[in-house]
Each structure stands twice: as structure tokens, then as C-alpha cells.
Enzyme design. Structure first.
Site, PDB file in Angstrom:
ATOM      1  N   TYR A 149      -0.926   6.536   7.897  1.00 53.49           N
ATOM      2  CA  TYR A 149      -1.572   7.178   6.732  1.00 53.49           C
ATOM      3  C   TYR A 149      -2.759   6.332   6.274  1.00 53.49           C
ATOM      4  O   TYR A 149      -3.855   6.839   6.035  1.00 53.49           O
ATOM      5  CB  TYR A 149      -0.549   7.332   5.612  1.00 53.49           C
ATOM      6  CG  TYR A 149      -1.102   7.966   4.346  1.00 53.49           C
ATOM      7  CD1 TYR A 149      -1.248   9.347   4.253  1.00 53.49           C
ATOM      8  CD2 TYR A 149      -1.474   7.185   3.250  1.00 53.49           C
ATOM      9  CE1 TYR A 149      -1.743   9.936   3.086  1.00 53.49           C
ATOM     10  CE2 TYR A 149      -1.967   7.767   2.087  1.00 53.49           C
ATOM     11  CZ  TYR A 149      -2.102   9.142   2.016  1.00 53.49           C
ATOM     12  OH  TYR A 149      -2.601   9.725   0.866  1.00 53.49           O
ATOM     13  N   LYS A 153      -6.803   7.228   6.100  1.00 47.19           N
ATOM     14  CA  LYS A 153      -7.605   7.227   4.872  1.00 47.19           C
ATOM     15  C   LYS A 153      -8.784   6.255   4.983  1.00 47.19           C
ATOM     16  O   LYS A 153      -9.846   6.478   4.404  1.00 47.19           O
ATOM     17  CB  LYS A 153      -6.713   6.904   3.669  1.00 47.19           C
ATOM     18  CG  LYS A 153      -5.677   7.996   3.394  1.00 47.19           C
ATOM     19  CD  LYS A 153      -6.337   9.355   3.179  1.00 47.19           C
ATOM     20  CE  LYS A 153      -5.389  10.433   2.738  1.00 47.19           C
ATOM     21  NZ  LYS A 153      -6.060  11.729   2.485  1.00 47.19           N
TER      22      LYS A 153
HETATM   23  N1  LIG Z   1      -0.221  12.332  -4.323  1.00 46.26           N
HETATM   24  C1  LIG Z   1      -0.563  11.076  -4.156  1.00 46.26           C
HETATM   25  O1  LIG Z   1       0.122  10.138  -4.597  1.00 46.26           O
HETATM   26  C2  LIG Z   1      -1.851  10.745  -3.442  1.00 46.26           C
HETATM   27  C3  LIG Z   1      -2.348   9.432  -3.556  1.00 46.26           C
HETATM   28  C4  LIG Z   1      -3.543   9.109  -2.904  1.00 46.26           C
HETATM   29  C5  LIG Z   1      -4.202  10.071  -2.169  1.00 46.26           C
HETATM   30  N2  LIG Z   1      -3.699  11.333  -2.090  1.00 46.26           N
HETATM   31  C6  LIG Z   1      -4.462  12.302  -1.306  1.00 46.26           C
HETATM   32  O2  LIG Z   1      -4.915  13.334  -2.164  1.00 46.26           O
HETATM   33  C7  LIG Z   1      -5.088  14.560  -1.431  1.00 46.26           C
HETATM   34  C8  LIG Z   1      -4.360  15.687  -2.148  1.00 46.26           C
HETATM   35  O3  LIG Z   1      -2.976  15.367  -2.187  1.00 46.26           O
HETATM   36  P1  LIG Z   1      -1.915  16.087  -3.173  1.00 46.26           P
HETATM   37  O4  LIG Z   1      -1.208  15.003  -3.853  1.00 46.26           O
HETATM   38  O5  LIG Z   1      -2.578  17.177  -3.917  1.00 46.26           O
HETATM   39  O6  LIG Z   1      -0.919  16.662  -2.052  1.00 46.26           O
HETATM   40  P2  LIG Z   1      -0.271  18.100  -1.871  1.00 46.26           P
HETATM   41  O7  LIG Z   1       0.747  17.945  -0.798  1.00 46.26           O
HETATM   42  O8  LIG Z   1       0.181  18.626  -3.196  1.00 46.26           O
HETATM   43  O9  LIG Z   1      -1.491  18.988  -1.351  1.00 46.26           O
HETATM   44  C9  LIG Z   1      -2.002  18.921  -0.045  1.00 46.26           C
HETATM   45  C10 LIG Z   1      -2.328  20.338   0.394  1.00 46.26           C
HETATM   46  O10 LIG Z   1      -2.937  20.287   1.702  1.00 46.26           O
HETATM   47  C11 LIG Z   1      -2.507  21.454   2.390  1.00 46.26           C
HETATM   48  N3  LIG Z   1      -2.632  21.314   3.836  1.00 46.26           N
HETATM   49  C12 LIG Z   1      -1.984  20.435   4.652  1.00 46.26           C
HETATM   50  N4  LIG Z   1      -2.345  20.638   5.932  1.00 46.26           N
HETATM   51  C13 LIG Z   1      -3.239  21.669   5.933  1.00 46.26           C
HETATM   52  C14 LIG Z   1      -3.968  22.335   6.952  1.00 46.26           C
HETATM   53  N5  LIG Z   1      -3.850  21.976   8.242  1.00 46.26           N
HETATM   54  N6  LIG Z   1      -4.806  23.340   6.601  1.00 46.26           N
HETATM   55  C15 LIG Z   1      -4.937  23.706   5.290  1.00 46.26           C
HETATM   56  N7  LIG Z   1      -4.279  23.098   4.276  1.00 46.26           N
HETATM   57  C16 LIG Z   1      -3.432  22.096   4.601  1.00 46.26           C
HETATM   58  C17 LIG Z   1      -1.026  21.596   1.979  1.00 46.26           C
HETATM   59  O11 LIG Z   1      -0.552  22.903   2.238  1.00 46.26           O
HETATM   60  C18 LIG Z   1      -1.073  21.232   0.512  1.00 46.26           C
HETATM   61  O12 LIG Z   1      -1.212  22.388  -0.316  1.00 46.26           O
HETATM   62  C19 LIG Z   1      -4.562  14.255  -0.023  1.00 46.26           C
HETATM   63  O13 LIG Z   1      -5.639  13.934   0.812  1.00 46.26           O
HETATM   64  C20 LIG Z   1      -3.678  13.029  -0.242  1.00 46.26           C
HETATM   65  O14 LIG Z   1      -3.554  12.264   0.941  1.00 46.26           O
HETATM   66  C21 LIG Z   1      -2.545  11.694  -2.705  1.00 46.26           C
END
Ligand SMILES: NC(=O)c1ccc[n+]([C@@H]2O[C@H](COP(=O)([O-])OP(=O)(O)OC[C@H]3O[C@@H](n4cnc5c(N)ncnc54)[C@H](O)[C@@H]3O)[C@@H](O)[C@H]2O)c1
Length: 248
Positions: A149, A153
Site C-alpha cells: 500500500y 501511494k
Molecule cells: N481511509 C483512510 O484512512 C485513508 C487514509 C489515507 C489515504 N486514504 C486514501 O483515500 C482515498 C479514498 O479512500 P476512502 O477512505 O474514501 O475509501 P473507500 O473505501 O470508502 O472508497 C474507495 C472507493 O474506491 C472505489 N473503487 C475501488 N476500486 C475501484 C475501481 N477499480 N474502479 C472504480 N472504483 C473503485 C470503491 O468502490 C470505493 O467506493 C483512497 O485512495 C485511500 O487509499 C484513505
């Protein structure tokens, strides 16, 4: 003829951050196009200014077709927000399969190549655009067991910086956001397979944030709106940490 309002495409639109980003952009009067594997949970919100598409953004032909349709309909694509992503359950490297590595690289990195490549020609045509990618503070402040992961990133951030210099002559700005641990369903997926998820959330994630709480999706949406806006017209190639100080 282009519409008067700005048009912004958001991937991962059905996710925790994606939904908040849609809401903030709509409040700012943009036309928003949301893409996700399934947008069924958002269907009742579809309107004249919010278009939703079920799209796996790893399917390049489908992404190209959707972007072409958007441009044909509105005559402009002003912004692209890459909010798609998947987590990795904390796992020692010797237990991580090559399939899991590839899956993380595909969804978290290859998807960025596909959507950005699809958007850039339309932005170049109008000599203006802004791209924002959601990466993660873990790229610079790692935790054990998240090596794939974290690598994905780090690649997302490098990709944005590479594009920022390439696209600057076209007045296309490219920036990254590094969220800290955020209050979405994804957070629980970072816990080790047998860990108590709620306990991990409180004792590992909340404790690791100097400002003392998880990042809210609205915190990320606010940063996205800023980076897309003219207030950020001289900001490109940068990474905004929205992490409550986790990266310190
Ligand atoms: N939640 C955390 O703690 C956190 C921390 C740092 C970074 N992030 C990053 O923030 C971003 C958003 O994360 P989030 O927390 O909203 O997660 P989330 O899981 O709620 O949302 C991610 C979305 O991406 C969609 N997705 C996955 N694969 C896909 C594909 N092939 N085609 C289309 N859609 C697809 C999923 O269906 C989901 O709705 C991500 O890049 C995540 O890595 C999250």
C-alpha cells in the site's frame, strides 16, 4: 459550446471521501461526474448537475468512452479528482502474495495512469485544468505491514509530481493530498487479519494523530476544493498533508 459551470470528474465517488467530495463540489456550483464500481447507493442523488457511472476505472476503453461522452455533452473537463483506492491488511512481507501486490498496484497506481491519460487531452484543448490525487501520509510516515500500500501511494505522489512538470506549459496543475487515518470504512481494512478492529482504530489510529481525532471526509473535500480552485492557481506539484499532524 461549453457550459458555463466547471465540470469535475471524481473517481471513487461512492467511497467515504468520494461522497464528501461530490457534496462539496456541488455546493460550489460545479457539474460533477462520479465514477465508482457501483454508484447504486448514490442513485437517488443523480440530477442535472450530478452524473453517476458504474465504471471499473481499470477498464481503459470504458474510461475513455465515459470521458469522451462528458466532453461531448459539456464541452469541457476542468478537474479530475482521483479518490479511488484500496487498503492492505497489515501483513508481513513474506505472507503477501504477488497477486495482492499486483492488485494494490493496479487499483492505486495504474488507475491513475488510465484516468489522467483520458482527461489530459481535453484539458490541453482548453489550456487549463487541475488534477488532484488522494495518496496517503503512510507514503512518508509508514506503518509496519503495509509495504505494498505504502509503495503504491509513494508511486501516486511521484506520478503527480512528474505530471506537474510535464503539464505546466499547458496550464494544467497536478497536486496530491496525503490524508492521515480517516473516518471511512477503509480504515478498518488496515487492521491485521485477527486484530480487534475497533480497538485498533482507537489505540493505533486515533492515538497516532497529534490533533487527536481521525480525519473527516469533509476535511479532505475542503482540501480538494482548494486545490481545484483559482485560489491555488500557482500551486502545482505539491503534496498537501491533511493528517492532523500524523506526518510530523
Ligand atoms: N481511509 C483512510 O484512512 C485513508 C487514509 C489515507 C489515504 N486514504 C486514501 O483515500 C482515498 C479514498 O479512500 P476512502 O477512505 O474514501 O475509501 P473507500 O473505501 O470508502 O472508497 C474507495 C472507493 O474506491 C472505489 N473503487 C475501488 N476500486 C475501484 C475501481 N477499480 N474502479 C472504480 N472504483 C473503485 C470503491 O468502490 C470505493 O467506493 C483512497 O485512495 C485511500 O487509499 C484513505
Amino acid at each position: 459550446m461549453a457550459v458555463d459551470q466547471q465540470v469535475v470528474i471524481v473517481t471513487g465517488a461512492g467511497g467515504g471521501m468520494g461522497q464528501a467530495i461530490l457534496k462539496h463540489l456541488l455546493e460550489q456550483g460545479k457539474i460533477v461526474v462520479g465514477l465508482d464500481l457501483s454508484v447504486a447507493s448514490l442513485a437517488d442523488r443523480e440530477s442535472d448537475v450530478l452524473q453517476l457511472h458504474d465504471v471499473n476505472v481499470l477498464h481503459e476503453d470504458k474510461v475513455n468512452e465515459v470521458f469522451q461522452n462528458i466532453y461531448d455533452k459539456y464541452g469541457r473537463i476542468d478537474g479530475l479528482v482521483n479518490a479511488i483506492g484500496i487498503a492492505q491488511a497489515a501483513t508481513p512481507i513474506e505472507d503477501v502474495s504477488i497477486n495482492e501486490w499486483n492488485r494494490l498496484m493496479d487499483v492505486n497506481v495504474k488507475s491513475l495512469f488510465i484516468t489522467t491519460k483520458a482527461a489530459v487531452p481535453y484539458m490541453k484543448a482548453r489550456k487549463k485544468g487541475a488534477i488532484v490525487t488522494i495518496a496517503s501520509i503512510s507514503a512518508v510516515r509508514p506503518r509496519p505491514g503495509l509495504q505494498a500500500y505504502i509503495a503504491s501511494k509513494g508511486a501516486a505522489e511521484s506520478f503527480s509530481r512528474g505530471l506537474a512538470i510535464e503539464l505546466a506549459p499547458h496550464q494544467i496543475r497536478v497536486n496530491t493530498i496525503h490524508p492521515g487515518p480517516a473516518d471511512t470504512q477503509m480504515l478498518s481494512q488496515f487492521a491485521a487479519p485477527n486484530a480487534d478492529v475497533e480497538q485498533t482504530k482507537q489505540e493505533v489510529f486515533v492515538q497516532s494523530v497529534p490533533l487527536g481525532r481521525l480525519v473527516a471526509p469533509a476535511d479532505i473535500a475542503g482540501a480538494v476544493c482548494y486545490l481545484l480552485s483559482d485560489a491555488a492557481s500557482m500551486v502545482t506539484g505539491t503534496t498537501l498533508h491533511v493528517d492532523g499532524g500524523r506526518g510530523l
